[in-house]
Motif scaffolding. Sequence first.
Motif, short mmCIF file in Angstrom:
data_model
loop_
_atom_site.label_atom_id
_atom_site.label_comp_id
_atom_site.label_asym_id
_atom_site.label_seq_id
_atom_site.Cartn_x
_atom_site.Cartn_y
_atom_site.Cartn_z
N ALA A 36 0.83 -1.21 0.00
CA ALA A 36 0.00 0.00 0.00
C ALA A 36 0.86 1.26 0.00
N ALA A 37 1.97 1.24 0.73
CA ALA A 37 2.87 2.39 0.76
C ALA A 37 3.51 2.63 -0.60
N VAL A 38 3.90 1.56 -1.28
CA VAL A 38 4.49 1.70 -2.61
C VAL A 38 3.46 2.26 -3.59
N ASP A 39 2.23 1.73 -3.55
CA ASP A 39 1.18 2.23 -4.44
C ASP A 39 0.88 3.70 -4.17
N PHE A 40 0.83 4.07 -2.89
CA PHE A 40 0.53 5.46 -2.55
C PHE A 40 1.64 6.39 -3.04
N ASN B 142 1.20 9.35 -5.78
CA ASN B 142 1.58 10.71 -5.44
C ASN B 142 2.57 11.27 -6.45
N SER B 143 3.48 10.44 -6.94
CA SER B 143 4.44 10.87 -7.95
C SER B 143 3.75 11.22 -9.27
#
Length: 92
Positions: free
Chosen positions: A40-44, A48-49
């Motif tokens: 989830a952190a990688v997807d977020f 955001n990028s």
Amino acid sequence: MLTVWKKLRHTLTRFAGARGGNVAITFAMATLPLIGGVGAAVDFSRANSVKSAMQAALDSTALMLSKEAATDTPAQLQANGTAYFKALFNRP
């Protein structure tokens, strides 16, 4: 055949009553939410990028169109805006 079932039942009974190795079991159960949280952190961060890159492309497009706003027709502005944005925002 009866001895196989007795052995299986005995093994399962011993497994259910065992108290050793709880750290390994707890770690195994904790890895699934941990991996999900990392995903989830990688997807977020990727989302955001992309949002940031899209905002930068949109800002640059608006600045370019503001230079041409006095001389171009609305149709030309629309076409130029689309062309500028597609040239600036090229993320996969």
